[in-house]
Design a protein around this motif. Structure first.
Motif, PDB file in Angstrom:
ATOM      1  N   ILE A  80     -18.214 -13.686 -21.041  1.00 35.54           N
ATOM      2  CA  ILE A  80     -17.448 -14.570 -20.161  1.00 35.54           C
ATOM      3  C   ILE A  80     -16.266 -13.809 -19.557  1.00 35.54           C
ATOM      4  O   ILE A  80     -15.971 -13.950 -18.362  1.00 35.54           O
ATOM      5  CB  ILE A  80     -16.990 -15.824 -20.927  1.00 35.54           C
ATOM      6  N   ILE A  81     -15.603 -12.993 -20.355  1.00 32.49           N
ATOM      7  CA  ILE A  81     -14.492 -12.176 -19.856  1.00 32.49           C
ATOM      8  C   ILE A  81     -14.979 -11.254 -18.744  1.00 32.49           C
ATOM      9  O   ILE A  81     -14.356 -11.162 -17.675  1.00 32.49           O
ATOM     10  CB  ILE A  81     -13.853 -11.362 -21.005  1.00 32.49           C
ATOM     11  N   THR A  82     -16.086 -10.576 -18.969  1.00 36.12           N
ATOM     12  CA  THR A  82     -16.634  -9.652 -17.966  1.00 36.12           C
ATOM     13  C   THR A  82     -16.941 -10.391 -16.668  1.00 36.12           C
ATOM     14  O   THR A  82     -16.589  -9.918 -15.577  1.00 36.12           O
ATOM     15  CB  THR A  82     -17.897  -8.963 -18.504  1.00 36.12           C
ATOM     16  N   LYS A  83     -17.572 -11.556 -16.762  1.00 38.87           N
ATOM     17  CA  LYS A  83     -17.897 -12.335 -15.567  1.00 38.87           C
ATOM     18  C   LYS A  83     -16.628 -12.752 -14.834  1.00 38.87           C
ATOM     19  O   LYS A  83     -16.534 -12.635 -13.610  1.00 38.87           O
ATOM     20  CB  LYS A  83     -18.714 -13.567 -15.943  1.00 38.87           C
ATOM     21  N   ASN A  84     -15.628 -13.251 -15.570  1.00 40.35           N
ATOM     22  CA  ASN A  84     -14.379 -13.687 -14.947  1.00 40.35           C
ATOM     23  C   ASN A  84     -13.695 -12.548 -14.205  1.00 40.35           C
ATOM     24  O   ASN A  84     -13.267 -12.712 -13.069  1.00 40.35           O
ATOM     25  CB  ASN A  84     -13.424 -14.235 -16.009  1.00 40.35           C
ATOM     26  N   TRP A  85     -13.585 -11.394 -14.841  1.00 37.63           N
ATOM     27  CA  TRP A  85     -12.877 -10.280 -14.223  1.00 37.63           C
ATOM     28  C   TRP A  85     -13.664  -9.676 -13.067  1.00 37.63           C
ATOM     29  O   TRP A  85     -13.070  -9.097 -12.155  1.00 37.63           O
ATOM     30  CB  TRP A  85     -12.502  -9.224 -15.254  1.00 37.63           C
TER      31      TRP A  85
END
Length: 125
Positions: free
Chosen positions: A25-30
């Motif tokens: 989720i962090i990777t997608k958000n950033w």
């Protein structure tokens, strides 16, 4: 301005609740962040185990102690549901304990899984 990346730990129940690890989720958000802002941060996910709260709290303490965190983001899935209040309180006690020895560390809160970047940038403009 320093080239040092800001270190952000994101604590989440996402894997426990939905099967999605918080790092995904962090990777997608950033990947959707404006103006290469992700280059300023080293975001590390911490998948809190809601079935083994005591063990997860011990792991969280170790993770916090082993790194110079600039920010600790407590996910919405932990604080946004009344049934998780007791877990939220225990996680916050650990975070407060860490921040006593690291007063420069900020505690951040998001409003959902799509708000991780906004919460980070709000606290580190």
């Amino acid at each position: 301005m320093s080239d040092k990346k800001l270190q952000i730990l994101t604590i989440s129940l996402s894997r426990h609740l939905t099967g999605h690890p918080i790092n995904d989720i962090i990777t997608k958000n950033w990947s959707q962040a404006p103006d290469n802002q992700a280059n300023r941060f080293n975001n590390v996910g911490f998948d809190f185990d809601g079935k083994n709260v005591t063990g997860a709290l011990d792991q969280l303490k170790e993770t916090l102690a082993g790194h110079p965190w600039d920010g600790i983001l407590v996910g919405w899935c932990i604080r946004g549901k009344p049934e998780h209040t007791a877990i939220f309180e225990r996680i916050m006690a650990v975070c407060i304990g860490f921040s006593r020895g690291h007063p420069e560390a900020k505690v951040l809160f998001c409003t959902g899984p799509d708000n991780l970047v906004e919460a980070t940038l709000r606290n580190f403009p």
